[in-house]
Enzyme design. Structure first.
Site, mmCIF file in Angstrom:
data_model
loop_
_atom_site.group_PDB
_atom_site.id
_atom_site.type_symbol
_atom_site.label_atom_id
_atom_site.label_comp_id
_atom_site.label_asym_id
_atom_site.label_seq_id
_atom_site.Cartn_x
_atom_site.Cartn_y
_atom_site.Cartn_z
ATOM 1 N N THR A 111 142.212 89.895 189.488
ATOM 2 C CA THR A 111 141.174 89.481 190.442
ATOM 3 C C THR A 111 141.075 90.446 191.613
ATOM 4 O O THR A 111 141.943 91.304 191.814
ATOM 5 C CB THR A 111 141.463 88.076 191.000
ATOM 6 O OG1 THR A 111 142.612 88.154 191.853
ATOM 7 C CG2 THR A 111 141.705 87.059 189.899
ATOM 8 N N CYS A 112 140.026 90.288 192.414
ATOM 9 C CA CYS A 112 139.754 91.181 193.543
ATOM 10 C C CYS A 112 140.420 90.706 194.829
ATOM 11 O O CYS A 112 139.917 90.988 195.919
ATOM 12 C CB CYS A 112 138.254 91.321 193.745
ATOM 13 S SG CYS A 112 137.468 92.046 192.315
ATOM 14 N N ASP A 113 141.493 89.980 194.729
ATOM 15 C CA ASP A 113 142.239 89.576 195.922
ATOM 16 C C ASP A 113 143.539 90.364 195.934
ATOM 17 O O ASP A 113 144.269 90.390 194.939
ATOM 18 C CB ASP A 113 142.533 88.074 195.871
ATOM 19 C CG ASP A 113 143.081 87.565 197.189
ATOM 20 O OD1 ASP A 113 144.028 88.190 197.721
ATOM 21 O OD2 ASP A 113 142.575 86.551 197.696
ATOM 22 N N SER A 114 143.819 91.027 197.073
ATOM 23 C CA SER A 114 145.019 91.870 197.093
ATOM 24 C C SER A 114 146.302 91.050 197.046
ATOM 25 O O SER A 114 147.381 91.588 196.831
ATOM 26 C CB SER A 114 145.003 92.782 198.313
ATOM 27 O OG SER A 114 144.880 91.996 199.468
ATOM 28 N N ASN A 154 136.410 84.908 190.877
ATOM 29 C CA ASN A 154 135.855 86.128 190.279
ATOM 30 C C ASN A 154 135.243 85.868 188.897
ATOM 31 O O ASN A 154 135.071 86.785 188.097
ATOM 32 C CB ASN A 154 136.918 87.222 190.096
ATOM 33 C CG ASN A 154 137.151 88.057 191.342
ATOM 34 O OD1 ASN A 154 138.173 88.708 191.440
ATOM 35 N ND2 ASN A 154 136.235 88.067 192.285
#
Ligand SMILES: *Cc1c(COP(=O)(O)O)cnc(C)c1O
Length: 378
Positions: free
Chosen positions: A325-328, A368
């Site tokens: 996913t696009c979460d760090s 996402n």
């Protein structure tokens, strides 16, 4: 436990697309029987939140298990699986009064409390019910400790139970949870000593407590080996005898992880293997599952799952493992990098073992656009 032959056969024959959990019911049945053999005088309340799959609940209900629930929805799941209300406890110390009333209508008669404010709700919404008071533990030795959110100081518990008695409830006993994935056999001893002291205070007021709820905490084997169920049973029995002598109370346990953790395996896929600069020797391995796809217990890298690949005979080097996913925050292991084969490459399948507990229900709905973790119970 590594993937069973039944799980490997299922994955080979069905080739399910995308990340998925496969749970082997035979392993859960063995776990249930191991608990009943090791603790024949103790009733088992399976902690539904660990994995509430209907097939799992139906199996356990059929084997005679009771259920620890935390919401009306979980109560309904246990009832639908065939459990009668007398085999269900509402073990959450934080309940809406209207949910207590709903549980009472369903015939649920055992509730957890940890303060007089909650006792008053139960007295109004479920008159005459049994209540047990949860006390705090320090969680030492647990890989997933439960902090100070639940339970009261043992010194306060007697007042909570006396208040329950004064309001017409059945002051039934004490509960505690020594922390999840508890690897210290002695973890139950202090809490049992404190429980006995509370029994004595209540006895001084002419009230006989009946039960100690020993909670969960029984581990699943991840990378490190853990003591067997029998070793836990022996340690707990010794502590009970030491503190309660000949007057050992009724006991219950609430295993979640220890009942289902080793019964499941997640199949996942490598999406990308990359480096952060040209001569970086640390690889980043991105899988199609991460913290938001069901592996939330990698938070703070608390739970380290065994990960196997078809290339495990090749040399291994440490790498960072991250989700898609696009979460760090969606990084599984970085502070303590994880050894994976140097030959691992895009498209390879990996098996994330011992993932039967606390995975499917922790998966996000569609962060996402990724679907929640698919689950197959066989
Ligand atoms: C989560 C929970 C359990 C299960 O704990 P495990 O460590 O998974 O066995 C048991 N009792 C209560 C009250 C819980 O909240």
């Amino acid at each position: 436990m590594a993937a069973t032959a039944r799980i490997l056969d299922f994955l080979r024959d069905r080739r399910p697309e995308g990340p998925c959990l496969v749970v082997d019911l035979e392993v859960i049945e063995e776990n249930y029987k191991a608990f009943t053999r090791a603790m024949p005088d103790t009733r088992i309340f399976y902690a539904v939140k660990a994995n509430p799959d209907p097939e799992i609940l139906k199996l356990l209900a059929g084997l005679g298990s009771c259920f620890d629930t935390a919401s009306v929805a979980e109560i309904e799941m246990a009832l639908n699986a065939g459990a009668t209300p007398d085999r269900i406890s509402f073990g959450n110390t934080i309940k809406k009064e209207r949910d207590i009333a709903r549980a009472h209508q369903y015939g649920i008669a055992m509730f957890a409390v940890d303060c007089v404010e909650e006792v008053e709700k139960v007295a109004r919404a479920a008159p005459g019910a049994r209540v047990f008071c949860r006390i705090l533990t320090d969680g030492a030795g647990a890989e997933w400790p439960l902090s100070r959110k639940f339970g009261c100081d043992p010194d306060m518990a007697a007042d909570v139970l006396l208040h329950a008695h004064a309001l017409g409830l059945n002051a039934y006993g004490i509960s505690f949870h020594v922390g999840s994935q508890q690897t210290r056999l002695g973890a139950w001893d202090t809490a049992l000593e404190q429980s006995k002291a509370i029994f004595d205070v209540l006895a001084g007021h002419g009230i006989t407590l009946s039960m100690v709820n020993l909670g969960g905490g029984f581990p699943t084997k991840y990378l490190k080996s853990v003591p067997g169920t029998g070793a836990y049973a022996n340690a707990i029995h010794e502590s009970l005898a030491k503190h309660f002598g000949n007057a050992i109370p009724e006991t219950i346990i609430e295993p979640g992880r220890g009942m289902v953790g080793n019964a499941g395996v997640i199949k996942a896929e490598v999406i990308l293997v990359s480096r952060k600069h040209a001569n970086d020797n640390q690889r980043w391995v991105y899988l199609d599952i991460g913290k938001f796809g069901g592996l939330a217990e990698t938070m703070d890298e608390a739970i380290r799952y065994p990960i196997t690949t078809l290339r495990d005979d090749d040399a291994k080097l440490p790498c960072v493992i991250a989700g898609p996913t696009c979460d760090s925050a969606d990084v599984l292991y970085e502070k303590a990098p994880y050894d994976l084969p140097v030959t691992l490459t895009v498209g390879d399948e990996v098996l994330i073992e011992a993932t039967g507990a606390y995975t499917t229900t922790y998966a996000s709905v569609a962060f996402n656009g990724f679907a929640p973790l698919q689950s197959y119970v066989i």
